[in-house]
Motif scaffolding. Structure first.
Motif, PDB file in Angstrom:
ATOM      1  N   ASP A  60       0.816  -1.219   0.000  1.00  0.00           N
ATOM      2  CA  ASP A  60       0.000   0.000   0.000  1.00  0.00           C
ATOM      3  C   ASP A  60       0.851   1.272   0.000  1.00  0.00           C
ATOM      4  OD1 ASP A  60      -2.226  -1.578  -0.014  1.00  0.00           O
ATOM      5  OD2 ASP A  60      -2.565  -1.468   2.151  1.00  0.00           O
ATOM      6  N   ASN A  61       1.985   1.245   0.713  1.00  0.00           N
ATOM      7  CA  ASN A  61       2.846   2.440   0.767  1.00  0.00           C
ATOM      8  C   ASN A  61       4.258   1.989   1.135  1.00  0.00           C
ATOM      9  OD1 ASN A  61       4.138   4.929   1.329  1.00  0.00           O
ATOM     10  ND2 ASN A  61       2.158   5.864   1.805  1.00  0.00           N
ATOM     11  N   GLU A  62       5.058   1.784   0.098  1.00  0.00           N
ATOM     12  CA  GLU A  62       6.396   1.234   0.301  1.00  0.00           C
ATOM     13  C   GLU A  62       7.297   2.196   1.069  1.00  0.00           C
ATOM     14  OE1 GLU A  62      10.121  -0.071  -2.550  1.00  0.00           O
ATOM     15  OE2 GLU A  62       8.087  -0.578  -3.194  1.00  0.00           O
ATOM     16  N   GLN A  63       7.255   3.476   0.731  1.00  0.00           N
ATOM     17  CA  GLN A  63       8.141   4.442   1.390  1.00  0.00           C
ATOM     18  C   GLN A  63       7.804   4.600   2.868  1.00  0.00           C
ATOM     19  OE1 GLN A  63       7.771   7.963  -1.028  1.00  0.00           O
ATOM     20  NE2 GLN A  63       9.497   7.376  -2.331  1.00  0.00           N
ATOM     21  N   LEU A  64       6.508   4.655   3.172  1.00  0.00           N
ATOM     22  CA  LEU A  64       6.098   4.784   4.575  1.00  0.00           C
ATOM     23  C   LEU A  64       6.483   3.533   5.357  1.00  0.00           C
ATOM     24  CD1 LEU A  64       4.648   6.308   6.819  1.00  0.00           C
ATOM     25  CD2 LEU A  64       2.486   5.326   6.004  1.00  0.00           C
ATOM     26  N   SER A  65       6.312   2.368   4.750  1.00  0.00           N
ATOM     27  CA  SER A  65       6.669   1.114   5.422  1.00  0.00           C
ATOM     28  C   SER A  65       8.160   1.075   5.735  1.00  0.00           C
ATOM     29  CB  SER A  65       6.292  -0.083   4.538  1.00  0.00           C
ATOM     30  OG  SER A  65       4.910  -0.092   4.272  1.00  0.00           O
ATOM     31  N   GLY A  66       8.982   1.503   4.768  1.00  0.00           N
ATOM     32  CA  GLY A  66      10.423   1.542   4.998  1.00  0.00           C
ATOM     33  C   GLY A  66      10.803   2.491   6.116  1.00  0.00           C
ATOM     34  N   SER A  67      10.107   3.626   6.188  1.00  0.00           N
ATOM     35  CA  SER A  67      10.412   4.607   7.236  1.00  0.00           C
ATOM     36  C   SER A  67      10.030   4.103   8.620  1.00  0.00           C
ATOM     37  CB  SER A  67       9.685   5.930   6.942  1.00  0.00           C
ATOM     38  OG  SER A  67       8.284   5.769   7.114  1.00  0.00           O
ATOM     39  N   LEU A  68       9.115   3.115   8.676  1.00  0.00           N
ATOM     40  CA  LEU A  68       8.708   2.523   9.960  1.00  0.00           C
ATOM     41  C   LEU A  68       9.606   1.362  10.376  1.00  0.00           C
ATOM     42  CD1 LEU A  68       4.837   2.515   9.456  1.00  0.00           C
ATOM     43  CD2 LEU A  68       6.173   4.034  10.933  1.00  0.00           C
ATOM     44  N   GLY A  69      10.621   1.088   9.566  1.00  0.00           N
ATOM     45  CA  GLY A  69      11.575   0.052   9.932  1.00  0.00           C
ATOM     46  C   GLY A  69      11.304  -1.312   9.335  1.00  0.00           C
ATOM     47  N   ILE A  70      10.339  -1.418   8.438  1.00  0.00           N
ATOM     48  CA  ILE A  70      10.055  -2.699   7.787  1.00  0.00           C
ATOM     49  C   ILE A  70      11.105  -2.934   6.692  1.00  0.00           C
ATOM     50  CG2 ILE A  70       8.391  -3.984   6.389  1.00  0.00           C
ATOM     51  CD1 ILE A  70       6.170  -2.364   7.749  1.00  0.00           C
ATOM     52  N   PRO A  71      11.799  -4.086   6.694  1.00  0.00           N
ATOM     53  CA  PRO A  71      12.810  -4.365   5.664  1.00  0.00           C
ATOM     54  C   PRO A  71      12.158  -4.681   4.321  1.00  0.00           C
ATOM     55  CG  PRO A  71      12.585  -6.252   7.120  1.00  0.00           C
ATOM     56  CD  PRO A  71      11.700  -5.171   7.685  1.00  0.00           C
ATOM     57  N   VAL A  72      11.906  -3.664   3.532  1.00  0.00           N
ATOM     58  CA  VAL A  72      11.098  -3.782   2.317  1.00  0.00           C
ATOM     59  C   VAL A  72      11.725  -4.752   1.329  1.00  0.00           C
ATOM     60  CG1 VAL A  72      10.202  -2.529   0.324  1.00  0.00           C
ATOM     61  CG2 VAL A  72      10.104  -1.481   2.596  1.00  0.00           C
TER      62      VAL A  72
END
Length: 226
Positions: free
Chosen positions: A162-174
């Motif tokens: 849904d939102n790759e950049q936001l997920s990465g900023s939350l610490g999820i290893p995209v």
């Protein structure tokens, strides 16, 4: 009628494997038939070498997964249409290799796959064994995916879609999540090919063509992405 149902089970597994990439990772793959073909050909070659089917089948699925893991590293660094073109190029390279390596794959003439005999079933009822094998695989895969997407990692994957950049900023290893899912998707596509090979009895390089990838995409689009 049973033969049609077996093919429905094989294509259902293939479509689910592609939906992991299209519906949950959120990228478009035009080369997913490569995994179907690799699984089918590796299974067939091991059967010709007189390996038991219960060894050849998982080996075919794992071989497809290995190809998927190798392809994931460069392909996932691309975005949008470039990822789709990269997957198409991978499938075409493999199709050309299968088409020209005649001493191993039979090339355009095709490769005859030794039949699989299910115990306690007469020759006229062998399709029943493939029916339970194909749809048993669909049931196990669906159950596993439902459990996965109800977990923390599954929700993280949906967040990446849904939102790759936001997920990465939350610490999820995209990148790691995408690579793992693409590899699992390849294993599932290879499993479909491993069931398909002995059931149809003959393989041709067209199995790795864009036509089969397009067929899988149509199933995902019509059935509903994700």
């Amino acid at each position: 009628f049973r033969n049609v149902l077996v093919l429905c089970g094989v294509y259902a597994t293939f479509a689910i494997s592609l939906d992991l990439v299209v519906g949950y990772v959120g990228v478009l793959s035009f080369g997913h038939a490569a995994f179907l073909g690799v699984g089918a050909y590796v299974t067939a070659l091991l059967r010709i070498a007189e390996f038991p089917y219960w060894v050849a089948m998982p080996a075919g699925a794992l071989a497809a997964g290995a190809i998927g893991a190798i392809a994931a590293v460069p392909a996932l660094r691309m975005r949008g249409v470039y990822f789709a073109i990269a997957t198409l190029a991978m499938a075409e390279i493999l199709r050309i290799a299968v088409n020209n390596w005649t001493s191993l794959t039979g090339g355009p003439i095709g490769l005859n796959v030794p039949p699989v005999h299910f115990a306690h079933l007469p020759d006229s009822e062998q399709a029943v064994g493939f029916y339970y094998l194909a749809w048993g695989g669909v049931a196990i895969i669906c159950f596993a995916l439902f459990r996965f997407f109800d977990s923390r990692d599954g929700r993280a994957l949906i967040a990446i879609r849904d939102n790759e950049q936001l997920s990465g900023s939350l610490g999820i290893p995209v990148f790691r999540f995408k690579a793992i899912v693409l590899t699992l998707s390849a294993v599932m596509g290879g499993w479909a090919g491993a069931v398909y090979a002995p059931f149809v009895g003959v393989l041709s390089p067209d199995l790795l063509s864009v036509n089969y990838s397009a067929l899988g995409l149509l199933m995902v689009i019509i059935g509903g992405r994700g």
